[in-house]
Design a protein around this motif. Sequence first.
Motif, short mmCIF file in Angstrom:
data_model
loop_
_atom_site.label_atom_id
_atom_site.label_comp_id
_atom_site.label_asym_id
_atom_site.label_seq_id
_atom_site.Cartn_x
_atom_site.Cartn_y
_atom_site.Cartn_z
N GLU A 52 0.85 -1.19 0.00
CA GLU A 52 0.00 0.00 0.00
C GLU A 52 0.89 1.24 0.00
N ALA A 53 0.51 2.23 -0.79
CA ALA A 53 1.28 3.47 -0.87
C ALA A 53 0.34 4.65 -1.04
N SER A 54 0.86 5.83 -0.77
CA SER A 54 0.11 7.07 -0.96
C SER A 54 0.87 7.96 -1.92
N GLY A 55 0.13 8.62 -2.77
CA GLY A 55 0.72 9.59 -3.69
C GLY A 55 0.09 10.94 -3.42
N PHE A 56 0.82 11.99 -3.76
CA PHE A 56 0.27 13.33 -3.59
C PHE A 56 0.89 14.30 -4.57
N LEU A 57 0.15 15.36 -4.85
CA LEU A 57 0.62 16.46 -5.69
C LEU A 57 0.45 17.73 -4.88
N ASN A 58 1.51 18.49 -4.69
CA ASN A 58 1.44 19.76 -3.98
C ASN A 58 1.38 20.90 -4.98
N ASN A 59 0.39 21.78 -4.82
CA ASN A 59 0.21 22.95 -5.69
C ASN A 59 0.36 22.58 -7.17
N PRO A 60 -0.47 21.66 -7.65
CA PRO A 60 -0.33 21.20 -9.04
C PRO A 60 -0.71 22.29 -10.04
N PRO A 61 -0.15 22.23 -11.25
CA PRO A 61 -0.49 23.22 -12.28
C PRO A 61 -1.93 23.04 -12.74
N SER A 62 -2.55 24.13 -13.15
CA SER A 62 -3.92 24.08 -13.66
C SER A 62 -3.93 23.84 -15.15
N ASP A 63 -5.03 23.30 -15.63
CA ASP A 63 -5.27 23.11 -17.06
C ASP A 63 -4.20 22.28 -17.76
N ARG A 64 -3.66 21.31 -17.04
CA ARG A 64 -2.67 20.41 -17.63
C ARG A 64 -2.92 19.00 -17.10
N CYS A 65 -2.97 18.03 -17.98
CA CYS A 65 -3.19 16.65 -17.57
C CYS A 65 -1.95 16.13 -16.85
N PHE B 225 -9.45 10.79 -13.90
CA PHE B 225 -9.77 9.93 -15.04
C PHE B 225 -9.32 8.50 -14.75
N THR B 226 -10.04 7.55 -15.32
CA THR B 226 -9.70 6.14 -15.12
C THR B 226 -8.50 5.71 -15.94
N GLY B 227 -8.17 6.45 -16.98
CA GLY B 227 -7.03 6.11 -17.83
C GLY B 227 -5.93 7.15 -17.75
N LYS C 147 -11.52 4.47 -9.20
CA LYS C 147 -10.17 4.15 -9.69
C LYS C 147 -9.65 5.30 -10.55
N VAL C 148 -8.39 5.68 -10.35
CA VAL C 148 -7.82 6.85 -11.05
C VAL C 148 -6.41 6.56 -11.56
N ARG C 149 -6.07 7.21 -12.68
CA ARG C 149 -4.71 7.14 -13.24
C ARG C 149 -4.19 8.52 -13.65
N SER C 150 -5.09 9.49 -13.82
CA SER C 150 -4.66 10.84 -14.19
C SER C 150 -5.66 11.86 -13.68
N VAL C 151 -5.24 13.14 -13.68
CA VAL C 151 -6.07 14.22 -13.14
C VAL C 151 -5.74 15.53 -13.84
#
Length: 114
Positions: free
Chosen positions: A42-55, A83-85, A107-111
Motif C-alpha cells: 500500500e502506498a500514498s501519492g500526492f501532488l502539492n500545488n499542481p499546475p492548472s489546465d494540464r493533464c 480519469f480512469t485512464g 479508480k484513477v490514473r490521471s487528473v
Amino acid sequence: MRLRHALTAVLGAALLLTAIPGSAAAASGQFRYSYVTVDGDEASGFLNNPPSDRCINLHGVGQDNPQPGHSPKNRTDTWATVFTGTNCQGDSFRLRPLTGGASERLKVRSVVFG
C-alpha cells in the motif's frame, strides 16, 4: 513631439502586455490518492500545488502498474477531474475544491485541475 511619441509607445506596450495571457496558474493545496505498488505494498501519492489546465499522470499508477490508484482526495482550491485512464482519458469524475473525495471504489490514473 518626442514626448508624444514616447507616451504613445508606452501606452502601446502596456496594451500588448495586458493582451498576452499570463502563465498558467497553479492550484493551491494538495491532491492525495492511494495505490498498491507492483510489489503489492500500500502506498500514498500526492501532488502539492499542481499546475492548472494540464493533464497529470499520477505517479505509481501508470501503464506499468496494472492496478489503478483509488480514494482520491482533493484538498486544493480548484476543481479536480480524475480519469480512469492515463493522459486524461477514460471515464471521469469531478472532485470539488477543498473537501472533494471519493472511496476506494473510484479508480484513477490521471487528473486535471481547473
